[in-house]
Design a protein around this motif. Structure first.
Motif, PDB file in Angstrom:
ATOM      1  N   LEU A  41       0.974  -1.141   0.071  1.00 41.36           N
ATOM      2  CA  LEU A  41      -0.102   0.104  -0.054  1.00 41.36           C
ATOM      3  C   LEU A  41       1.036   1.269  -0.050  1.00 41.36           C
ATOM      4  CD1 LEU A  41      -3.427   0.335   1.489  1.00 41.36           C
ATOM      5  CD2 LEU A  41      -1.714   2.247   1.810  1.00 41.36           C
ATOM      6  N   GLU A  42       1.882   1.283   0.802  1.00 42.26           N
ATOM      7  CA  GLU A  42       2.730   2.536   0.845  1.00 42.26           C
ATOM      8  C   GLU A  42       3.466   2.502  -0.486  1.00 42.26           C
ATOM      9  OE1 GLU A  42       5.160   1.576   4.371  1.00 42.26           O
ATOM     10  OE2 GLU A  42       3.554   2.321   5.643  1.00 42.26           O
ATOM     11  N   GLU A  44       2.623   1.806  -3.470  1.00 36.54           N
ATOM     12  CA  GLU A  44       1.725   2.216  -4.721  1.00 36.54           C
ATOM     13  C   GLU A  44       0.127   2.081  -3.989  1.00 36.54           C
ATOM     14  OE1 GLU A  44       0.234   1.016  -8.945  1.00 36.54           O
ATOM     15  OE2 GLU A  44       2.031   0.240  -8.200  1.00 36.54           O
ATOM     16  N   PRO A  45      -0.435   3.396  -3.495  1.00 33.64           N
ATOM     17  CA  PRO A  45      -1.716   3.345  -2.859  1.00 33.64           C
ATOM     18  C   PRO A  45      -2.789   2.986  -3.790  1.00 33.64           C
ATOM     19  CG  PRO A  45      -0.460   5.507  -2.276  1.00 33.64           C
ATOM     20  CD  PRO A  45       0.565   4.551  -3.181  1.00 33.64           C
ATOM     21  N   ASP A  47      -6.738   2.584  -5.319  1.00 37.09           N
ATOM     22  CA  ASP A  47      -7.982   2.958  -5.436  1.00 37.09           C
ATOM     23  C   ASP A  47      -8.884   2.276  -4.326  1.00 37.09           C
ATOM     24  OD1 ASP A  47      -7.600   4.871  -7.577  1.00 37.09           O
ATOM     25  OD2 ASP A  47      -7.308   3.141  -8.788  1.00 37.09           O
ATOM     26  N   SER A  67      -2.761   2.217   7.303  1.00 32.02           N
ATOM     27  CA  SER A  67      -3.073   2.422   5.565  1.00 32.02           C
ATOM     28  C   SER A  67      -3.741   3.661   5.472  1.00 32.02           C
ATOM     29  CB  SER A  67      -3.764   1.434   5.124  1.00 32.02           C
ATOM     30  OG  SER A  67      -3.041   0.138   5.227  1.00 32.02           O
ATOM     31  N   ARG A  68      -4.505   4.045   6.313  1.00 32.32           N
ATOM     32  CA  ARG A  68      -5.352   5.189   6.156  1.00 32.32           C
ATOM     33  C   ARG A  68      -4.643   6.570   5.972  1.00 32.32           C
ATOM     34  NH1 ARG A  68      -8.745   6.153   3.512  1.00 32.32           N
ATOM     35  NH2 ARG A  68     -10.363   4.549   4.211  1.00 32.32           N
ATOM     36  N   GLU A  70      -1.837   6.811   4.485  1.00 35.34           N
ATOM     37  CA  GLU A  70      -1.201   6.585   3.067  1.00 35.34           C
ATOM     38  C   GLU A  70      -2.065   6.689   1.962  1.00 35.34           C
ATOM     39  OE1 GLU A  70       2.013   6.415   3.090  1.00 35.34           O
ATOM     40  OE2 GLU A  70       2.047   6.591   5.279  1.00 35.34           O
ATOM     41  N   THR A  71      -3.328   6.614   2.081  1.00 33.37           N
ATOM     42  CA  THR A  71      -4.256   6.387   0.828  1.00 33.37           C
ATOM     43  C   THR A  71      -5.543   7.184   1.170  1.00 33.37           C
ATOM     44  OG1 THR A  71      -5.413   4.882  -0.529  1.00 33.37           O
ATOM     45  CG2 THR A  71      -5.087   4.191   1.586  1.00 33.37           C
ATOM     46  N   THR A  72      -5.852   7.572   0.016  1.00 36.40           N
ATOM     47  CA  THR A  72      -7.311   8.404   0.165  1.00 36.40           C
ATOM     48  C   THR A  72      -8.240   7.454  -0.462  1.00 36.40           C
ATOM     49  OG1 THR A  72      -6.624   9.435  -1.973  1.00 36.40           O
ATOM     50  CG2 THR A  72      -6.338  10.584  -0.057  1.00 36.40           C
ATOM     51  N   GLY A  73      -7.699   6.143  -1.329  1.00 42.48           N
ATOM     52  CA  GLY A  73      -8.702   5.243  -1.731  1.00 42.48           C
ATOM     53  C   GLY A  73      -9.663   4.818  -0.623  1.00 42.48           C
TER      54      GLY A  73
END
Length: 122
Positions: A41-42, A44-45, A47, A67-68, A70-73
């Protein structure tokens, strides 16, 4: 093409999720434990991330918390744990939705479409 990350330790469920997501047009990556999932996840975040609660090296709740940031997906938890406290823990950790196992592939597709559109799966 949208990307998805499946973090699931059960080989059969992980493969099923990969197939369902590929049929929905996602490029899919997968991890069998929380540490590998967080690293993916870090790097390549995605979708969309599907995270099992019961992983061998850490709880899925911790994966979602980390994870939250690191990603807006969208992050969806999948679990056989159906108690209100488990669902609340997943949502409080940062999951956008909490889906229960067992699931039927067609229902999962419908739920994921709703979640990706910003709605509730219920």
């Amino acid at each position: 093409m949208p990307t998805a990350l499946v973090i699931e330790d059960d080989d059969d469920i992980r493969r099923l999720l990969e197939v369902v997501l590929q049929q929905e047009g996602f490029t899919v990556r997968a991890a069998a434990n929380g540490a590998d999932g967080i690293a993916a996840l870090e790097a390549e975040p995605p979708d969309l991330a599907l995270v099992d609660v019961g992983l061998p090296d850490m709880e899925g709740y911790e994966v979602v918390r980390r994870s939250r940031a690191e990603t807006t997906g969208r992050i969806v938890m999948l679990s056989a744990r159906t108690q209100d406290a488990d669902i609340r823990s997943g949502l409080e950790a940062g999951a956008d939705a909490y889906l229960t196992k067992p699931f039927r592939p067609q229902q999962l597709r419908t739920d994921l479409r709703r979640i990706l559109e910003g709605g509730d799966p219920a």
